[in-house]
Each structure stands twice: as C-alpha cells, then as structure tokens.
Design a protein around this motif. Structure first.
Motif, PDB file in Angstrom:
ATOM      1  N   VAL A  43      32.641  22.972  35.890  1.00 39.45           N
ATOM      2  CA  VAL A  43      33.347  23.085  34.614  1.00 39.45           C
ATOM      3  C   VAL A  43      33.931  24.479  34.447  1.00 39.45           C
ATOM      4  O   VAL A  43      33.384  25.460  34.957  1.00 39.45           O
ATOM      5  CB  VAL A  43      32.390  22.740  33.439  1.00 39.45           C
ATOM      6  CG1 VAL A  43      31.204  23.684  33.401  1.00 39.45           C
ATOM      7  CG2 VAL A  43      33.121  22.760  32.099  1.00 39.45           C
ATOM      8  N   GLY A  44      35.054  24.562  33.736  1.00 38.93           N
ATOM      9  CA  GLY A  44      35.636  25.865  33.425  1.00 38.93           C
ATOM     10  C   GLY A  44      37.146  25.842  33.427  1.00 38.93           C
ATOM     11  O   GLY A  44      37.781  24.784  33.574  1.00 38.93           O
ATOM     12  N   HIS A  45      37.736  26.998  33.262  1.00 38.82           N
ATOM     13  CA  HIS A  45      39.174  27.171  33.419  1.00 38.82           C
ATOM     14  C   HIS A  45      39.543  26.771  34.845  1.00 38.82           C
ATOM     15  O   HIS A  45      38.741  26.915  35.777  1.00 38.82           O
ATOM     16  CB  HIS A  45      39.529  28.635  33.169  1.00 38.82           C
ATOM     17  CG  HIS A  45      40.990  28.954  33.207  1.00 38.82           C
ATOM     18  ND1 HIS A  45      41.691  29.081  34.389  1.00 38.82           N
ATOM     19  CD2 HIS A  45      41.890  29.174  32.208  1.00 38.82           C
ATOM     20  CE1 HIS A  45      42.955  29.371  34.124  1.00 38.82           C
ATOM     21  NE2 HIS A  45      43.105  29.434  32.805  1.00 38.82           N
ATOM     22  N   GLY A  46      40.752  26.260  35.034  1.00 38.12           N
ATOM     23  CA  GLY A  46      41.154  25.811  36.365  1.00 38.12           C
ATOM     24  C   GLY A  46      41.012  26.878  37.433  1.00 38.12           C
ATOM     25  O   GLY A  46      40.692  26.576  38.593  1.00 38.12           O
ATOM     26  N   ASN A  47      41.242  28.138  37.072  1.00 42.07           N
ATOM     27  CA  ASN A  47      41.118  29.238  38.032  1.00 42.07           C
ATOM     28  C   ASN A  47      39.742  29.892  37.994  1.00 42.07           C
ATOM     29  O   ASN A  47      39.521  30.904  38.639  1.00 42.07           O
ATOM     30  CB  ASN A  47      42.196  30.294  37.771  1.00 42.07           C
ATOM     31  CG  ASN A  47      43.585  29.788  38.090  1.00 42.07           C
ATOM     32  OD1 ASN A  47      44.171  29.017  37.334  1.00 42.07           O
ATOM     33  ND2 ASN A  47      44.128  30.198  39.222  1.00 42.07           N
ATOM     34  N   GLY A  48      38.840  29.317  37.222  1.00 44.43           N
ATOM     35  CA  GLY A  48      37.470  29.797  37.233  1.00 44.43           C
ATOM     36  C   GLY A  48      37.104  30.715  36.090  1.00 44.43           C
ATOM     37  O   GLY A  48      37.884  30.955  35.159  1.00 44.43           O
ATOM     38  N   GLN A  55      48.901  35.121  32.389  1.00 42.66           N
ATOM     39  CA  GLN A  55      49.469  34.932  33.717  1.00 42.66           C
ATOM     40  C   GLN A  55      49.230  33.535  34.270  1.00 42.66           C
ATOM     41  O   GLN A  55      50.126  32.909  34.834  1.00 42.66           O
ATOM     42  CB  GLN A  55      48.913  35.965  34.699  1.00 42.66           C
ATOM     43  CG  GLN A  55      49.570  35.896  36.077  1.00 42.66           C
ATOM     44  CD  GLN A  55      49.136  37.016  36.997  1.00 42.66           C
ATOM     45  OE1 GLN A  55      48.256  37.794  36.662  1.00 42.66           O
ATOM     46  NE2 GLN A  55      49.751  37.113  38.151  1.00 42.66           N
ATOM     47  N   VAL A  56      48.011  33.010  34.135  1.00 39.17           N
ATOM     48  CA  VAL A  56      47.709  31.703  34.715  1.00 39.17           C
ATOM     49  C   VAL A  56      47.397  30.644  33.656  1.00 39.17           C
ATOM     50  O   VAL A  56      47.077  29.509  33.996  1.00 39.17           O
ATOM     51  CB  VAL A  56      46.532  31.786  35.720  1.00 39.17           C
ATOM     52  CG1 VAL A  56      46.916  32.628  36.915  1.00 39.17           C
ATOM     53  CG2 VAL A  56      45.273  32.327  35.064  1.00 39.17           C
ATOM     54  N   ALA A 315      46.811  32.254  45.230  1.00 37.54           N
ATOM     55  CA  ALA A 315      46.447  32.193  43.818  1.00 37.54           C
ATOM     56  C   ALA A 315      46.191  33.603  43.287  1.00 37.54           C
ATOM     57  O   ALA A 315      45.542  34.413  43.942  1.00 37.54           O
ATOM     58  CB  ALA A 315      45.207  31.324  43.637  1.00 37.54           C
ATOM     59  N   GLY A 316      46.698  33.870  42.099  1.00 40.53           N
ATOM     60  CA  GLY A 316      46.592  35.198  41.518  1.00 40.53           C
ATOM     61  C   GLY A 316      47.871  35.995  41.660  1.00 40.53           C
ATOM     62  O   GLY A 316      48.017  37.062  41.053  1.00 40.53           O
TER      63      GLY A 316
END
Length: 333
Positions: A43-48, A55-56, A315-316
């Motif tokens: 679980v969490g934000h798509g990018n962790g 930005q994301v 990513a990032g």
C-alpha cells in the motif's frame, strides 16, 4: 513449489488514478483481499513512501492515513510498503513501521544497489522484514543483476528481485535474469512485471519456473501504464502448472470485481502509449506526464517516449519530460 503473491493493487494501482484512492476504497479492497490468502498487501503512493509531490503527483491521502487504514483492515495478510531512496528517507521508514508495516521493500535502479545499503541496514537493525528490488531490469545484463543482488543480500535484504518497470522484457529475458540471480544468492527471489507488450503473465510464469518465489501483481492488472500482471489470471495459471499460491480463487475473483467496480476509472489496456513505452524501455508511470506535456505542446507523445528511451531515463527523472518536449517544440518551429 510454493509461490507467495505480493498484491500491489493499492500501491502500483495508484498510478492509474493519479494517486487518488480514498480511505473507503483502500479499506474495501484490503478487507476483500485479506480473505483470499494473498501473502502481502502492498500500500502507498505509486512511487512509494515519501513520494507524494508535485513532480510525480500528490496523493489524496498521507502515507500515514493509507497505511493505518489498510493495517486496520488486514487480519491474515501482511502489509507491505515500498520505498525509493531519495523519494523516501529513514523517517518515512520509521513512520511505516510504527503504522504496522511488516514487509518493507527498497527499490533502486538496476545498477545502483549501493543506494539501498543504509536503508536495508537500518531495517535489519530493527528486526523488520527487508526486501529489495532492482528496477528497470531490462537495462542490465543477467550477470550485472546477479552481482547487484549479491550486494543487496550483503546489506541485509532477506529477499531480492527485479522489476520489469517498462514492460520491456520477454520470457527468455526473464528466465536468464532470474536464473543468474538464483545461482548468485540463496534468498527468495522477487519478480514484478508490467504488461506493455502483453507479456506480464507469461513473464511471471517464466520467473516462477526459473526459481522466483515471490511474484507481484494487481487485481485486474490495475497499475501504471498498460498495467501489471493480472492476478486473477496468473493465480489459476500457476495452479495449472502445479505451483501453490495458497489463494482461494473465488475469493480473489470477488476482490477483482470490487476493483473493477469501485477503484478503476478505466480498465488498464495495452494502448499505443503502452506499447511505445515498452518498446522504448521507459518506466510505465511516465505515461500520464508524457501525455500531459506533449499534448499541451502539440508534440507526438510517441516521439517523446522514444527520445526518453534513448536518454535512458528512470523513475524520478520526470523533469526530463519537460525538457524533451520543449526541445521538440523548438525544433518543430
């Protein structure tokens, strides 16, 4: 052979709805999937952890709210979280553990395992179950990935693996990578697929047959870009191949129907952007920002994806999308 399923629906699925899942949606799916026998619910934000940003994409909920909501809904499955060093920091890991996270996965670019050393060490000092994954794994050879996996195990990772973050790999590519890692390390191996070229289930099967024992996926394939491995398809396929996931198929089909009904705006599909993203080897989560920036500038987003692939973005580095679009706009004038 036993296969543990890591369900990323409430983490990778966030990409598909711009990280806007609500408390009710998190609670309803966590309650449903907890009845299925799934080993880990991520679980969490798509990018962790710590990634909610301009930005994301800003999430509708804080990390703490997401984790607390899901933790309260789970009775059988472990709760997992994901973090990319740089987006998240030690304070985010500490908060996740205090919210009841039981499995913590640290992700790095496929040739940058050293970035996870501090975080894995910190987790192991606190007795947490620490996993690590090498992202954008199409950008490294099997030998390179095996060497990176060995480093991660040395840092304290209790399971290691690869993410096909761009949906670029074919089954033989997966087999070679997992087999090389199996020879190098003696911990459970993880595989996470994206479906840009329609290979997610086949690639996940190839990973299991090569020795991976933790396989990721999402209900209805709910994930970034063209989506992830569709778990309600993978689970019976693995059963036919005599792998034991311990999952009740009917219960999981019910959970998947809930996702289709309550979480999805539109089902994931392999559209032209997903195909181009996979061919270009670009992270699937770049789809929405590429479409947004290219559309505003009147630039063909397919050209943007291939240029991003040429630059080997990861990513990032979403800010490079703006740079590429601006350069293409100037060149077209």
């Amino acid at each position: 052979m036993n296969i543990l399923i890591n369900d990323s629906t409430l983490r990778d699925g966030q990409h598909a709805v711009k990280h806007q899942l609500t408390v009710a949606q998190l609670r309803d799916y966590a309650t449903a999937v907890d009845k299925t026998g799934v080993a880990i619910v991520e679980v969490g934000h798509g990018n962790g952890l710590g990634a909610s940003s301009y930005q994301v994409g800003r999430a509708a909920l804080s990390d703490e709210t997401m984790l607390t909501t899901v933790r309260e809904s789970l009775r059988n499955s472990k709760m997992g979280v994901f973090m990319l060093p740089g987006w998240g920091v030690i304070a985010d890991l500490s908060k996740a553990l205090s919210c009841g996270a039981e499995v913590v996965r640290i992700g790095t670019h496929c040739t940058e395992a050293t970035l996870a050393e501090r975080h894995l060490g910190w987790l192991r000092e606190r007795g947490a179950e620490a996993h690590a994954v090498l992202m954008m794994s199409h950008m490294a050879t099997p030998v390179q990935l095996a060497a990176q996996a060995e480093l991660l195990v040395g840092y304290g990772a209790q399971a290691v693996g690869i993410m096909d973050s761009a949906g670029n790999l074919l089954p033989q590519d997966v087999t070679a990578r997992i087999a090389a890692m199996r020879l190098q390390v003696d911990v459970p191996l993880i595989f996470h697929a994206h479906n840009n070229l329609g290979m997610a289930v086949a690639n996940s099967v190839a990973a299991a047959e090569a020795g991976a024992t933790v396989i990721d996926g999402c209900a209805c394939g709910f994930g970034a870009g063209a989506g992830n491995t569709q778990l309600e398809v993978l689970i019976p396929v693995l059963a036919r191949l005599e792998f034991d996931t311990g999952i009740d198929l009917y219960q999981f089909l019910d959970a998947a129907e809930l996702v289709a009904r309550e979480l999805m705006v539109t089902p994931p599909m392999i559209d032209s952007m997903g195909i181009v993203s996979g061919l270009a080897g670009v992270f699937s989560g770049f789809k929405n920002p590429v479409l947004n920036h290219a559309g505003t500038a009147g630039i063909d987003p397919r050209d943007v994806f291939f240029e991003l692939g040429r630059r080997q973005v990861v990513a990032g580095q979403e800010d490079i999308i703006v740079e590429v679009v601006a350069q293409m706009k100037r060149a077209s004038m």
